[in-house]
Design a protein around this motif. Structure first.
Motif, PDB file in Angstrom:
ATOM      1  N   VAL A 133     -97.745  13.054 -25.868  1.00 53.46           N
ATOM      2  CA  VAL A 133     -96.383  13.576 -25.933  1.00 53.46           C
ATOM      3  C   VAL A 133     -95.650  12.749 -26.979  1.00 53.46           C
ATOM      4  O   VAL A 133     -95.565  11.520 -26.855  1.00 53.46           O
ATOM      5  CB  VAL A 133     -95.673  13.492 -24.569  1.00 53.46           C
ATOM      6  CG1 VAL A 133     -94.206  13.863 -24.704  1.00 53.46           C
ATOM      7  CG2 VAL A 133     -96.358  14.384 -23.550  1.00 53.46           C
ATOM      8  N   ASP A 134     -95.184  13.421 -28.023  1.00 50.80           N
ATOM      9  CA  ASP A 134     -94.539  12.727 -29.154  1.00 50.80           C
ATOM     10  C   ASP A 134     -95.436  11.611 -29.684  1.00 50.80           C
ATOM     11  O   ASP A 134     -95.000  10.466 -29.891  1.00 50.80           O
ATOM     12  CB  ASP A 134     -93.177  12.183 -28.740  1.00 50.80           C
ATOM     13  CG  ASP A 134     -92.164  13.301 -28.502  1.00 50.80           C
ATOM     14  OD1 ASP A 134     -92.249  14.324 -29.205  1.00 50.80           O
ATOM     15  OD2 ASP A 134     -91.319  13.168 -27.600  1.00 50.80           O
ATOM     16  N   ASP A 135     -96.728  11.944 -29.829  1.00 49.68           N
ATOM     17  CA  ASP A 135     -97.741  11.038 -30.392  1.00 49.68           C
ATOM     18  C   ASP A 135     -97.995   9.804 -29.539  1.00 49.68           C
ATOM     19  O   ASP A 135     -98.531   8.802 -30.036  1.00 49.68           O
ATOM     20  CB  ASP A 135     -97.360  10.602 -31.823  1.00 49.68           C
ATOM     21  CG  ASP A 135     -97.374  11.770 -32.796  1.00 49.68           C
ATOM     22  OD1 ASP A 135     -98.266  12.627 -32.663  1.00 49.68           O
ATOM     23  OD2 ASP A 135     -96.476  11.844 -33.652  1.00 49.68           O
ATOM     24  N   GLN A 136     -97.666   9.837 -28.271  1.00 48.40           N
ATOM     25  CA  GLN A 136     -97.925   8.724 -27.350  1.00 48.40           C
ATOM     26  C   GLN A 136     -98.854   9.201 -26.237  1.00 48.40           C
ATOM     27  O   GLN A 136     -98.562  10.197 -25.568  1.00 48.40           O
ATOM     28  CB  GLN A 136     -96.603   8.211 -26.751  1.00 48.40           C
ATOM     29  CG  GLN A 136     -95.632   7.699 -27.809  1.00 48.40           C
ATOM     30  CD  GLN A 136     -94.208   7.618 -27.285  1.00 48.40           C
ATOM     31  OE1 GLN A 136     -93.879   6.702 -26.531  1.00 48.40           O
ATOM     32  NE2 GLN A 136     -93.362   8.560 -27.669  1.00 48.40           N
ATOM     33  N   ASP A 137     -99.962   8.513 -26.074  1.00 51.26           N
ATOM     34  CA  ASP A 137    -100.911   8.846 -25.019  1.00 51.26           C
ATOM     35  C   ASP A 137    -100.201   8.697 -23.667  1.00 51.26           C
ATOM     36  O   ASP A 137     -99.634   7.636 -23.359  1.00 51.26           O
ATOM     37  CB  ASP A 137    -102.114   7.904 -25.096  1.00 51.26           C
ATOM     38  CG  ASP A 137    -103.278   8.366 -24.214  1.00 51.26           C
ATOM     39  OD1 ASP A 137    -103.016   8.895 -23.109  1.00 51.26           O
ATOM     40  OD2 ASP A 137    -104.441   8.190 -24.615  1.00 51.26           O
ATOM     41  N   VAL A 138    -100.237   9.751 -22.863  1.00 49.01           N
ATOM     42  CA  VAL A 138     -99.491   9.714 -21.595  1.00 49.01           C
ATOM     43  C   VAL A 138    -100.029   8.645 -20.654  1.00 49.01           C
ATOM     44  O   VAL A 138     -99.334   8.241 -19.718  1.00 49.01           O
ATOM     45  CB  VAL A 138     -99.510  11.098 -20.901  1.00 49.01           C
ATOM     46  CG1 VAL A 138     -98.802  12.136 -21.757  1.00 49.01           C
ATOM     47  CG2 VAL A 138    -100.926  11.534 -20.563  1.00 49.01           C
ATOM     48  N   ARG A 139    -101.254   8.167 -20.872  1.00 48.88           N
ATOM     49  CA  ARG A 139    -101.807   7.113 -20.022  1.00 48.88           C
ATOM     50  C   ARG A 139    -101.215   5.747 -20.324  1.00 48.88           C
ATOM     51  O   ARG A 139    -101.413   4.804 -19.567  1.00 48.88           O
ATOM     52  CB  ARG A 139    -103.331   7.062 -20.168  1.00 48.88           C
ATOM     53  CG  ARG A 139    -104.046   8.246 -19.532  1.00 48.88           C
ATOM     54  CD  ARG A 139    -105.517   8.268 -19.852  1.00 48.88           C
ATOM     55  NE  ARG A 139    -105.764   8.526 -21.259  1.00 48.88           N
ATOM     56  CZ  ARG A 139    -106.932   8.918 -21.771  1.00 48.88           C
ATOM     57  NH1 ARG A 139    -107.970   9.090 -20.955  1.00 48.88           N
ATOM     58  NH2 ARG A 139    -107.076   9.128 -23.055  1.00 48.88           N
ATOM     59  N   THR A 140    -100.476   5.635 -21.428  1.00 56.83           N
ATOM     60  CA  THR A 140     -99.926   4.335 -21.822  1.00 56.83           C
ATOM     61  C   THR A 140     -98.434   4.219 -21.530  1.00 56.83           C
ATOM     62  O   THR A 140     -97.837   3.179 -21.801  1.00 56.83           O
ATOM     63  CB  THR A 140    -100.155   4.093 -23.320  1.00 56.83           C
ATOM     64  OG1 THR A 140     -99.379   5.043 -24.081  1.00 56.83           O
ATOM     65  CG2 THR A 140    -101.626   4.238 -23.675  1.00 56.83           C
ATOM     66  N   VAL A 141     -97.823   5.283 -21.006  1.00 58.55           N
ATOM     67  CA  VAL A 141     -96.380   5.255 -20.764  1.00 58.55           C
ATOM     68  C   VAL A 141     -96.115   5.329 -19.265  1.00 58.55           C
ATOM     69  O   VAL A 141     -96.982   5.716 -18.474  1.00 58.55           O
ATOM     70  CB  VAL A 141     -95.657   6.413 -21.484  1.00 58.55           C
ATOM     71  CG1 VAL A 141     -95.929   6.346 -22.981  1.00 58.55           C
ATOM     72  CG2 VAL A 141     -96.087   7.759 -20.926  1.00 58.55           C
ATOM     73  N   THR A 142     -94.913   4.947 -18.854  1.00 57.06           N
ATOM     74  CA  THR A 142     -94.559   5.014 -17.437  1.00 57.06           C
ATOM     75  C   THR A 142     -94.438   6.466 -17.003  1.00 57.06           C
ATOM     76  O   THR A 142     -93.986   7.329 -17.775  1.00 57.06           O
ATOM     77  CB  THR A 142     -93.233   4.280 -17.169  1.00 57.06           C
ATOM     78  OG1 THR A 142     -92.192   4.903 -17.916  1.00 57.06           O
ATOM     79  CG2 THR A 142     -93.338   2.811 -17.560  1.00 57.06           C
ATOM     80  N   LEU A 143     -94.832   6.711 -15.770  1.00 60.31           N
ATOM     81  CA  LEU A 143     -94.794   8.076 -15.261  1.00 60.31           C
ATOM     82  C   LEU A 143     -93.363   8.610 -15.193  1.00 60.31           C
ATOM     83  O   LEU A 143     -93.113   9.775 -15.507  1.00 60.31           O
ATOM     84  CB  LEU A 143     -95.446   8.122 -13.872  1.00 60.31           C
ATOM     85  CG  LEU A 143     -96.955   7.902 -13.857  1.00 60.31           C
ATOM     86  CD1 LEU A 143     -97.458   7.713 -12.429  1.00 60.31           C
ATOM     87  CD2 LEU A 143     -97.680   9.079 -14.508  1.00 60.31           C
TER      88      LEU A 143
END
Length: 591
Positions: A411-421
């Motif tokens: 999402v917006d070039d950020q792996d969703v596994r690396t961001v807070t839910l």
């Protein structure tokens, strides 16, 4: 050795964990309760002690004034017992209720964080029974345990010590039968625990069945399934009755065992003590005091014996509690997860493959196989295909309810596994075919998750969703309670509230999961108009079976067996003669 007979190592470990998690935080309350219990135990021993001068005074023809003094002293001791018992009981009850409330809070917080696969494998009504049936049992196990281990155990120890102080030989004879009671009581407790565990599980199944049939009562009646459902429910009720009776029958054996023990103890004391009195070595008052202490010890001893069986029921409930608390969610935030940096709202799947855990364990086919797609801001992308093609799985992975087996979701070039839910979900809005409404007001349902939003913003969202007019026709407008699952509204009205909720959230990424599939033609038209307004400027991914509803989509992806097999505009795909053409024909002919 006695403890090992009554409590197995696994039970001891479970008890220690319960004490650490839920009892230790109430240590101040429990300390005060224990202090009152010590007073109670001392008063009880004192009552037994006062029997000796009372009896000896009568036998030896003592002064009436002295007897009055002894009698009033005994009354005073009972007053102390009553007061201390009250405060000890109240403090323990408070500690037990606080411990169970804490357990309920922890259980709900953990459940809310578990993955969707867990809820697919465990019926919600059965999980709800953990909060009621299981923790009800746990509450009494905690309260009874604290009370018995404090009040009863200290009282029993004090009375037993007093009898040994009076006459060690007579006490040894009286308590010689105690080991005979320990083994059967330990076995009975284990049987009660097994029966309690099964009973709690069956009560969960019964709760689930009742919820399902009562919610679907129209279907039950229309399909003539009342007799079938009645037999199923009656069968579950019968099973619960049998298991409960088995536990009660087992528990009922404890009292006869204790009665037998007390009978043997009293008989031994009377035989030996009577000979000592006749020989002049012991006074009648001392024997009466000994027997009084023995009788007073009976009730706490019986409660401690019954505690073992009730404790086993509580341990069965604790096992089911920790069964959930110990389950780690399949999807977890990385320790170094950071908030999603807000962007335009672009979503990309890069060569994503995925198998649901149950399917993977069974060796079934993958739900997604090497899927890549891009969803840009202001663009409407539709997913179509036969059932089981993998359409809903794509939405599930974007929301990170599961993680892909291979590939990446960005999402917006950020792996969703690396961001807070939380930061990811803040960027998403979902409108599905199964509208989720709560037994609350219209206002609270639209502003769900945003309780401080002003009414003006809620009304603006409702107007955009085409819901304001029918809301104002409700008895209390925006403050009208909707009932369970929004039962007071039509399907189209419920869907418009769901759309209003999405308008209010104003997320840049919109996920639509067959939002009009359950609506009639008139309602569908109104909802489609609201959805057209909602999708403007947002990256929108929509799943649809009725293909006419997505003819306006910028791009249509046709899925089959977890893969994208065709893509293009509605016009291009309709003329191509492939799977989309066949699906479109089937839709138009109603096949």
């Amino acid at each position: 050795m006695v403890f090992d007979r009554l409590v197995s190592p696994s039970s001891a470990a479970l008890l220690a964990r319960l004490a650490r998690d839920f009892v230790k935080p109430r240590s101040v309350l429990i300390a005060w309760a224990v202090a009152w219990m010590l007073v109670l135990a001392g008063a009880t021993v004192f009552v037994a002690h006062m029997l000796e001068p009372a009896i000896d005074g009568v036998v030896k023809g003592g002064e009436p004034n002295a007897l009055w003094g002894i009698g009033l002293t005994i009354v005073g001791a009972f007053v102390v017992k009553a007061v201390s018992n009250y405060f000890a009981t109240v403090l323990v009850a408070r500690a037990g209720l606080e411990a169970v409330a804490d357990a309920r809070r922890r259980l709900y917080a953990h459940l809310a964080g578990l993955d969707l696969g867990f809820f697919q494998a465990h019926p919600v009504p059965s999980l709800a029974a953990r909060f009621t049936v299981d923790l009800f049992q746990l509450r009494y196990a905690v309260s009874d345990g604290l009370t018995s281990l404090g009040r009863d155990l200290m009282t029993l120890v004090g009375l037993v010590a007093y009898t040994f102080w009076l006459d060690p030989v007579m006490a040894a004879l009286a308590y010689g039968a105690l080991p005979l009671a320990i083994v059967p009581i330990g076995r009975l407790g284990r049987r009660v625990r097994r029966a309690a565990g099964r009973t709690q599980a069956e009560l969960g199944r019964l709760n689930a069945r009742l919820t399902e049939t009562l919610r679907g009562i129209r279907m039950v009646k229309l399909y003539g399934a009342e007799a079938v459902e009645r037999e199923r429910v009656h069968g579950l009720i019968g099973t619960v009755r049998k298991l409960t009776f088995r536990a009660e029958r087992t528990r009922a054996l404890v009292t006869p065992i204790m009665e037998l023990f007390v009978g043997i103890a009293a008989g031994a004391a009377v035989l030996y003590g009577g000979e000592q009195v006749l020989a002049g070595r012991v006074s009648a008052g001392a024997l009466a005091s000994f027997l009084g202490a023995l009788m007073l010890a009976y009730q706490p001893a019986k409660r401690l014996a019954n505690l073992h069986t009730s404790l086993q029921e509580g341990l069965a409930a604790a096992e089911r509690l920790y069964e959930i608390l110990d389950r780690a969610p399949l999807v977890q935030e990385a320790p170094e997860a950071r908030p999603l940096v807000p962007g335009s709202g672009t979503v990309r799947l890069e060569t994503v493959s995925f198998s649901y855990p149950a399917r993977g364990e069974a060796g079934g086919p993958a739900a997604l196989d090497d899927v890549s797609l891009t969803l840009a801001p202001g663009q409407v992308v539709a997913l179509v295909g036969p059932s089981g093609a993998g359409k809903s799985t794509v939405l599930t992975l974007i929301a990170r309810f599961y993680d892909p087996s291979a590939g990446r979701v960005l999402v917006d070039d950020q792996d969703v596994r690396t961001v807070t839910l939380a930061s990811l979900w803040e960027r998403l809005a979902l409108v599905g075919q199964d509208v989720v409404l709560f037994d609350d007001t219209v206002r609270a349902n639209i502003a769900y998750g945003r309780p401080d939003v002003p009414l003006a913003a809620i009304e603006a969202a409702a107007r955009q969703a085409g819901a304001h007019d029918f809301i104002m026709d409700l008895p209390q407008g925006y403050d009208t309670p909707l009932g369970e699952r929004g039962a007071r509204l039509s399907g189209g009205q419920r869907q418009r509230l769901s759309i209003a909720r999405a308008f209010l959230k104003d997320a840049p990424i919109l996920l639509l999961d067959e939002p009009t599939s359950a609506l009639d033609a008139a309602s569908e038209q109104v909802v489609q108009e609201a959805l057209a307004r909602l999708t403007q400027g947002r990256a929108t991914l929509i799943i649809a079976h009725r293909l006419e509803t997505i003819a306006h989509a910028d791009r249509i992806l046709v899925m089959q067996d977890g893969r994208i097999v065709e893509q293009g505009s509605h016009t291009d795909l309709a003329a191509r003669g492939g799977l989309y053409t066949r699906l479109l024909t089937a839709t138009r002919t109603g096949a």
